[in-house]
Scaffold this motif. Sequence first.
Motif, PDB file in Angstrom:
ATOM      1  N   UNK A 135       0.848  -1.192   0.000  1.00 33.61           N
ATOM      2  CA  UNK A 135       0.000   0.000   0.000  1.00 33.61           C
ATOM      3  C   UNK A 135       0.886   1.246   0.000  1.00 33.61           C
ATOM      4  N   UNK A 136       0.459   2.255  -0.742  1.00 33.06           N
ATOM      5  CA  UNK A 136       1.244   3.481  -0.876  1.00 33.06           C
ATOM      6  C   UNK A 136       0.970   4.438   0.277  1.00 33.06           C
ATOM      7  N   UNK A 137       2.041   4.998   0.822  1.00 31.96           N
ATOM      8  CA  UNK A 137       1.958   6.080   1.799  1.00 31.96           C
ATOM      9  C   UNK A 137       2.656   7.288   1.188  1.00 31.96           C
ATOM     10  N   UNK A 138       1.915   8.372   1.044  1.00 33.97           N
ATOM     11  CA  UNK A 138       2.413   9.553   0.336  1.00 33.97           C
ATOM     12  C   UNK A 138       2.627  10.702   1.309  1.00 33.97           C
ATOM     13  N   UNK A 139       3.833  11.226   1.321  1.00 31.07           N
ATOM     14  CA  UNK A 139       4.139  12.447   2.057  1.00 31.07           C
ATOM     15  C   UNK A 139       4.500  13.509   1.026  1.00 31.07           C
ATOM     16  N   UNK A 140       3.579  14.413   0.763  1.00 29.04           N
ATOM     17  CA  UNK A 140       3.764  15.402  -0.298  1.00 29.04           C
ATOM     18  C   UNK A 140       4.744  16.491   0.127  1.00 29.04           C
ATOM     19  N   UNK A 141       5.596  16.954  -0.795  1.00 29.69           N
ATOM     20  CA  UNK A 141       6.420  18.128  -0.488  1.00 29.69           C
ATOM     21  C   UNK A 141       5.526  19.326  -0.199  1.00 29.69           C
ATOM     22  N   UNK A 142       5.943  20.211   0.682  1.00 29.91           N
ATOM     23  CA  UNK A 142       5.144  21.388   1.026  1.00 29.91           C
ATOM     24  C   UNK A 142       4.827  22.192  -0.233  1.00 29.91           C
ATOM     25  N   UNK A 143       3.556  22.544  -0.384  1.00 23.37           N
ATOM     26  CA  UNK A 143       3.128  23.330  -1.526  1.00 23.37           C
ATOM     27  C   UNK A 143       2.846  22.523  -2.773  1.00 23.37           C
ATOM     28  N   UNK A 144       2.957  21.206  -2.677  1.00 24.07           N
ATOM     29  CA  UNK A 144       2.776  20.330  -3.832  1.00 24.07           C
ATOM     30  C   UNK A 144       1.726  19.277  -3.502  1.00 24.07           C
ATOM     31  N   UNK A 145       0.818  19.059  -4.431  1.00 25.03           N
ATOM     32  CA  UNK A 145      -0.143  17.962  -4.296  1.00 25.03           C
ATOM     33  C   UNK A 145       0.427  16.762  -5.044  1.00 25.03           C
ATOM     34  N   UNK A 146       0.661  15.675  -4.343  1.00 23.34           N
ATOM     35  CA  UNK A 146       1.253  14.486  -4.957  1.00 23.34           C
ATOM     36  C   UNK A 146       0.287  13.317  -4.822  1.00 23.34           C
ATOM     37  N   UNK A 147      -0.008  12.672  -5.936  1.00 30.90           N
ATOM     38  CA  UNK A 147      -0.950  11.559  -5.971  1.00 30.90           C
ATOM     39  C   UNK A 147      -0.277  10.344  -6.595  1.00 30.90           C
ATOM     40  N   UNK A 148      -0.547   9.169  -6.048  1.00 29.26           N
ATOM     41  CA  UNK A 148       0.008   7.920  -6.557  1.00 29.26           C
ATOM     42  C   UNK A 148      -1.141   7.016  -6.994  1.00 29.26           C
ATOM     43  N   UNK A 149      -1.063   6.521  -8.232  1.00 31.79           N
ATOM     44  CA  UNK A 149      -2.083   5.615  -8.762  1.00 31.79           C
ATOM     45  C   UNK A 149      -1.404   4.437  -9.452  1.00 31.79           C
ATOM     46  N   UNK A 150      -1.828   3.198  -9.150  1.00 32.07           N
ATOM     47  CA  UNK A 150      -2.823   2.840  -8.140  1.00 32.07           C
ATOM     48  C   UNK A 150      -2.225   2.925  -6.736  1.00 32.07           C
ATOM     49  N   UNK A 151      -3.063   3.035  -5.728  1.00 34.66           N
ATOM     50  CA  UNK A 151      -2.545   3.126  -4.355  1.00 34.66           C
ATOM     51  C   UNK A 151      -2.190   1.775  -3.751  1.00 34.66           C
ATOM     52  N   UNK A 152      -2.446   0.693  -4.476  1.00 40.56           N
ATOM     53  CA  UNK A 152      -2.155  -0.648  -3.979  1.00 40.56           C
ATOM     54  C   UNK A 152      -1.574  -1.480  -5.110  1.00 40.56           C
ATOM     55  N   UNK A 153      -0.521  -2.247  -4.809  1.00 43.91           N
ATOM     56  CA  UNK A 153       0.105  -3.138  -5.782  1.00 43.91           C
ATOM     57  C   UNK A 153       0.015  -4.566  -5.268  1.00 43.91           C
ATOM     58  N   UNK A 154      -0.465  -5.469  -6.112  1.00 44.91           N
ATOM     59  CA  UNK A 154      -0.633  -6.878  -5.745  1.00 44.91           C
ATOM     60  C   UNK A 154       0.322  -7.724  -6.590  1.00 44.91           C
ATOM     61  N   UNK A 155       1.185  -8.459  -5.936  1.00 51.85           N
ATOM     62  CA  UNK A 155       2.158  -9.302  -6.620  1.00 51.85           C
ATOM     63  C   UNK A 155       1.857 -10.770  -6.340  1.00 51.85           C
ATOM     64  N   UNK A 156       2.118 -11.604  -7.346  1.00 54.44           N
ATOM     65  CA  UNK A 156       2.039 -13.047  -7.161  1.00 54.44           C
ATOM     66  C   UNK A 156       3.115 -13.691  -8.028  1.00 54.44           C
ATOM     67  N   UNK A 157       3.102 -15.003  -8.127  1.00 51.64           N
ATOM     68  CA  UNK A 157       4.168 -15.718  -8.824  1.00 51.64           C
ATOM     69  C   UNK A 157       4.251 -15.361 -10.302  1.00 51.64           C
TER      70      UNK A 157
END
Length: 299
Positions: free
Chosen positions: A224-246
């Motif tokens: 799961x993504x945890x985003x700490x945006x730089x001050x004055x900047x809106x930062x978005x991550x997509x997708x917010x979840x990554x699922x891995x398998x074999x």
Amino acid sequence: VSSIKQTLVINGENLSCLVSSSPVAKIEPAHTVTGKEIPEAKVASFSSRGPSRDYADIIKPDIAAPGANILAAVGDSYVMYSGTSMAAPHVAGIVALLKALHQDWSPAAIKSAIITTAHVTDERDMLILAEGVLRKMADPFDYGGGNINPDGAADPGLVYDIDPRDYNRFFRCTIVRRTNVTCDATALPAYHLNLPSIAVPELRRPITVWRTVTDVGEADSVYHAEVQSPAGVRMEVEPPMLVFDATNRVHSFKVKLSPMWRLQGDYTFGSITWRKDQKTVRIPVAARMTIQDFYADVA
């Protein structure tokens, strides 16, 4: 490589070295001994700092390692040396160990493992300081990803890998006699390279960059993504979840950075962390909102 100052105190005594024509060495299991009162970790005043003048869209330095008061062999004696030249062997040794442990990893994967698992606090969970005038809390231009963490780098969970051919999309380099290297930046900003960091030196409008991570840990994992945006900047991550398998060990995600105001500003810092239980994969982010170029801002 940046240099971290960490002092080892043994019973409050200074250590000295004796030179003998018939030296005797004693080898015993490694252990750490510290005194009750030790200084906090900090980036040394002599350590080089970012941003990079030549490639401002790449965060430099990459990492920090112990580089102050390091015992070094010189001739037939020993001296205490300080500098990046003392921090670099720590990193080189860790790289050698990681390559022995993961022989199929590329140099980029090893670099990613080192950066994404580094510490930005000391063993007491205190923030690392940066020496200078004035002293301040350290940021990615002081220590890159943070203070190197060999144990964490051995099992990073995810890595940001790079095909060597991708570098030619961003840099045109000519090597003459292995001593003369010249590189010209292409029109494509280097923050699009799949580095374990993001630096945007001129954020005037929303931009989107992509990153790709490879699962080198357990076959079935959810991050799961945890985003700490730089001050004055809106930062978005997509997708917010990554699922891995074999069968799905590689995933890409996009990062959108948007300035919140029209502002001629300075760098601010944040991070993107992929978390699975107690495992964290963190990359630093630096952004500078601008309206126009001023020489004084980039010199």
